[in-house]
Design a protein around this motif. Structure first.
Motif, PDB file in Angstrom:
ATOM      1  N   SER A   3       0.840  -1.193   0.000  1.00  0.00           N
ATOM      2  CA  SER A   3       0.000   0.000   0.000  1.00  0.00           C
ATOM      3  C   SER A   3       0.878   1.246   0.000  1.00  0.00           C
ATOM      4  O   SER A   3       2.070   1.197   0.334  1.00  0.00           O
ATOM      5  CB  SER A   3      -0.910   0.009   1.227  1.00  0.00           C
ATOM      6  OG  SER A   3      -0.146   0.261   2.393  1.00  0.00           O
ATOM      7  N   PHE A   4       0.282   2.369  -0.358  1.00  0.00           N
ATOM      8  CA  PHE A   4       1.011   3.632  -0.372  1.00  0.00           C
ATOM      9  C   PHE A   4       1.524   3.957   1.024  1.00  0.00           C
ATOM     10  O   PHE A   4       2.658   4.410   1.193  1.00  0.00           O
ATOM     11  CB  PHE A   4       0.112   4.759  -0.904  1.00  0.00           C
ATOM     12  CG  PHE A   4       0.818   6.067  -1.043  1.00  0.00           C
ATOM     13  CD1 PHE A   4       1.765   6.259  -2.037  1.00  0.00           C
ATOM     14  CD2 PHE A   4       0.553   7.109  -0.163  1.00  0.00           C
ATOM     15  CE1 PHE A   4       2.432   7.466  -2.163  1.00  0.00           C
ATOM     16  CE2 PHE A   4       1.217   8.321  -0.283  1.00  0.00           C
ATOM     17  CZ  PHE A   4       2.159   8.500  -1.288  1.00  0.00           C
ATOM     18  N   LYS A   5       0.703   3.725   2.035  1.00  0.00           N
ATOM     19  CA  LYS A   5       1.095   3.988   3.420  1.00  0.00           C
ATOM     20  C   LYS A   5       2.334   3.171   3.794  1.00  0.00           C
ATOM     21  O   LYS A   5       3.262   3.690   4.427  1.00  0.00           O
ATOM     22  CB  LYS A   5      -0.063   3.665   4.369  1.00  0.00           C
ATOM     23  CG  LYS A   5       0.220   3.978   5.810  1.00  0.00           C
ATOM     24  CD  LYS A   5      -0.986   3.697   6.688  1.00  0.00           C
ATOM     25  CE  LYS A   5      -0.674   4.006   8.129  1.00  0.00           C
ATOM     26  NZ  LYS A   5      -1.796   3.761   9.005  1.00  0.00           N
ATOM     27  N   THR A   6       2.377   1.920   3.389  1.00  0.00           N
ATOM     28  CA  THR A   6       3.519   1.061   3.661  1.00  0.00           C
ATOM     29  C   THR A   6       4.765   1.574   2.946  1.00  0.00           C
ATOM     30  O   THR A   6       5.861   1.588   3.516  1.00  0.00           O
ATOM     31  CB  THR A   6       3.227  -0.390   3.232  1.00  0.00           C
ATOM     32  OG1 THR A   6       2.055  -0.842   3.916  1.00  0.00           O
ATOM     33  CG2 THR A   6       4.391  -1.312   3.551  1.00  0.00           C
ATOM     34  N   LEU A   7       4.596   2.023   1.710  1.00  0.00           N
ATOM     35  CA  LEU A   7       5.719   2.567   0.957  1.00  0.00           C
ATOM     36  C   LEU A   7       6.289   3.813   1.636  1.00  0.00           C
ATOM     37  O   LEU A   7       7.512   3.980   1.723  1.00  0.00           O
ATOM     38  CB  LEU A   7       5.309   2.888  -0.479  1.00  0.00           C
ATOM     39  CG  LEU A   7       5.015   1.689  -1.373  1.00  0.00           C
ATOM     40  CD1 LEU A   7       4.433   2.152  -2.705  1.00  0.00           C
ATOM     41  CD2 LEU A   7       6.264   0.867  -1.594  1.00  0.00           C
ATOM     42  N   ILE A   8       5.407   4.680   2.117  1.00  0.00           N
ATOM     43  CA  ILE A   8       5.855   5.893   2.815  1.00  0.00           C
ATOM     44  C   ILE A   8       6.594   5.524   4.100  1.00  0.00           C
ATOM     45  O   ILE A   8       7.661   6.075   4.397  1.00  0.00           O
ATOM     46  CB  ILE A   8       4.667   6.837   3.128  1.00  0.00           C
ATOM     47  CG1 ILE A   8       4.090   7.405   1.839  1.00  0.00           C
ATOM     48  CG2 ILE A   8       5.070   7.950   4.086  1.00  0.00           C
ATOM     49  CD1 ILE A   8       5.030   8.326   1.079  1.00  0.00           C
ATOM     50  N   GLU A   9       6.034   4.607   4.856  1.00  0.00           N
ATOM     51  CA  GLU A   9       6.687   4.184   6.105  1.00  0.00           C
ATOM     52  C   GLU A   9       8.059   3.575   5.820  1.00  0.00           C
ATOM     53  O   GLU A   9       9.010   3.812   6.566  1.00  0.00           O
ATOM     54  CB  GLU A   9       5.807   3.205   6.886  1.00  0.00           C
ATOM     55  CG  GLU A   9       4.559   3.838   7.470  1.00  0.00           C
ATOM     56  CD  GLU A   9       4.862   5.042   8.356  1.00  0.00           C
ATOM     57  OE1 GLU A   9       5.795   4.979   9.186  1.00  0.00           O
ATOM     58  OE2 GLU A   9       4.166   6.064   8.209  1.00  0.00           O
ATOM     59  N   THR A  10       8.185   2.835   4.751  1.00  0.00           N
ATOM     60  CA  THR A  10       9.474   2.267   4.355  1.00  0.00           C
ATOM     61  C   THR A  10      10.446   3.375   3.953  1.00  0.00           C
ATOM     62  O   THR A  10      11.615   3.361   4.338  1.00  0.00           O
ATOM     63  CB  THR A  10       9.298   1.273   3.177  1.00  0.00           C
ATOM     64  OG1 THR A  10       8.398   0.241   3.593  1.00  0.00           O
ATOM     65  CG2 THR A  10      10.619   0.659   2.767  1.00  0.00           C
ATOM     66  N   ALA A  11       9.947   4.361   3.205  1.00  0.00           N
ATOM     67  CA  ALA A  11      10.799   5.483   2.781  1.00  0.00           C
ATOM     68  C   ALA A  11      11.305   6.261   3.988  1.00  0.00           C
ATOM     69  O   ALA A  11      12.460   6.707   4.009  1.00  0.00           O
ATOM     70  CB  ALA A  11      10.024   6.400   1.843  1.00  0.00           C
ATOM     71  N   LYS A  12      10.470   6.429   5.008  1.00  0.00           N
ATOM     72  CA  LYS A  12      10.852   7.185   6.199  1.00  0.00           C
ATOM     73  C   LYS A  12      11.979   6.510   6.980  1.00  0.00           C
ATOM     74  O   LYS A  12      12.594   7.126   7.837  1.00  0.00           O
ATOM     75  CB  LYS A  12       9.644   7.407   7.108  1.00  0.00           C
ATOM     76  CG  LYS A  12       8.676   8.432   6.571  1.00  0.00           C
ATOM     77  CD  LYS A  12       7.514   8.634   7.517  1.00  0.00           C
ATOM     78  CE  LYS A  12       6.567   9.699   7.006  1.00  0.00           C
ATOM     79  NZ  LYS A  12       5.457   9.918   7.939  1.00  0.00           N
ATOM     80  N   GLN A  13      12.251   5.268   6.668  1.00  0.00           N
ATOM     81  CA  GLN A  13      13.352   4.545   7.312  1.00  0.00           C
ATOM     82  C   GLN A  13      14.707   4.957   6.727  1.00  0.00           C
ATOM     83  O   GLN A  13      15.741   4.669   7.298  1.00  0.00           O
ATOM     84  CB  GLN A  13      13.169   3.030   7.138  1.00  0.00           C
ATOM     85  CG  GLN A  13      11.860   2.486   7.648  1.00  0.00           C
ATOM     86  CD  GLN A  13      11.745   2.538   9.150  1.00  0.00           C
ATOM     87  OE1 GLN A  13      12.712   2.273   9.849  1.00  0.00           O
ATOM     88  NE2 GLN A  13      10.582   2.890   9.654  1.00  0.00           N
ATOM     89  N   ARG A  14      14.680   5.628   5.582  1.00  0.00           N
ATOM     90  CA  ARG A  14      15.914   5.994   4.889  1.00  0.00           C
ATOM     91  C   ARG A  14      16.262   7.456   5.145  1.00  0.00           C
ATOM     92  O   ARG A  14      15.401   8.332   5.140  1.00  0.00           O
ATOM     93  CB  ARG A  14      15.748   5.776   3.394  1.00  0.00           C
ATOM     94  CG  ARG A  14      15.504   4.327   3.036  1.00  0.00           C
ATOM     95  CD  ARG A  14      15.498   4.149   1.522  1.00  0.00           C
ATOM     96  NE  ARG A  14      15.175   2.776   1.208  1.00  0.00           N
ATOM     97  CZ  ARG A  14      14.022   2.375   0.691  1.00  0.00           C
ATOM     98  NH1 ARG A  14      13.091   3.254   0.393  1.00  0.00           N
ATOM     99  NH2 ARG A  14      13.818   1.107   0.440  1.00  0.00           N
ATOM    100  N   ASN A  15      17.550   7.716   5.306  1.00  0.00           N
ATOM    101  CA  ASN A  15      18.003   9.096   5.494  1.00  0.00           C
ATOM    102  C   ASN A  15      17.652   9.959   4.289  1.00  0.00           C
ATOM    103  O   ASN A  15      17.331  11.131   4.447  1.00  0.00           O
ATOM    104  CB  ASN A  15      19.509   9.146   5.742  1.00  0.00           C
ATOM    105  CG  ASN A  15      19.861   8.725   7.144  1.00  0.00           C
ATOM    106  OD1 ASN A  15      19.065   8.829   8.066  1.00  0.00           O
ATOM    107  ND2 ASN A  15      21.076   8.236   7.315  1.00  0.00           N
TER     108      ASN A  15
END
Length: 130
Positions: A3-15
């Motif tokens: 899901s888009f929400k999951t993608l955003i949460e994954t992106a937030k893990q990266r500097n």
């Protein structure tokens, strides 16, 4: 499929997400103040000893800013650069907007009085629930 929400949460893990977010936040605020200044991009470029093409890159978000450049740009639009560190998940934007709005509408002393009144009312409301 994620899901888009999951993608955003994954992106937030990266500097890199946070680097781009900080650059975007700066560019958006710079653009807001630039529009208020009513100067042209060429005038802004002149003020920071740069080219209009560089200013175009800045507003497109294609620039990896140095602190020195950020200070120059902020000062050129009659602003100041403030860098702050906050606890995670703290909403700091409302305070920035409040102070920005108030400083344009009132002098700083009046803003301080209003802030004190809001804080006092908030404490009174919170203590009444205790």
């Amino acid at each position: 499929m994620k899901s888009f929400k999951t993608l955003i949460e994954t992106a937030k893990q990266r500097n890199s997400y946070w680097f781009e977010t900080a650059k975007l936040d700066f560019s958006v605020e710079l653009n807001r103040m630039f529009k208020r200044s009513r100067m042209t991009q060429a005038e802004l470029a002149n003020k920071i000893d740069s080219s209009p093409a560089y200013i175009t890159k800045v507003f497109r978000g294609d620039t990896n800013f140095t602190i020195e450049t950020m200070v120059k740009l902020a000062q050129a639009v009659d602003g100041e650069l403030h860098i702050q560190i906050t606890k995670k998940n703290v909403n700091k934007q409302w305070f920035n907007e409040l102070t920005s709005f108030d400083s344009e509408q009132r002098n700083i002393d009046e803003t301080a009085k209003q802030w004190a009144l809001i804080t006092k009312k908030s404490h009174e409301t919170n203590s009444s629930f205790a």
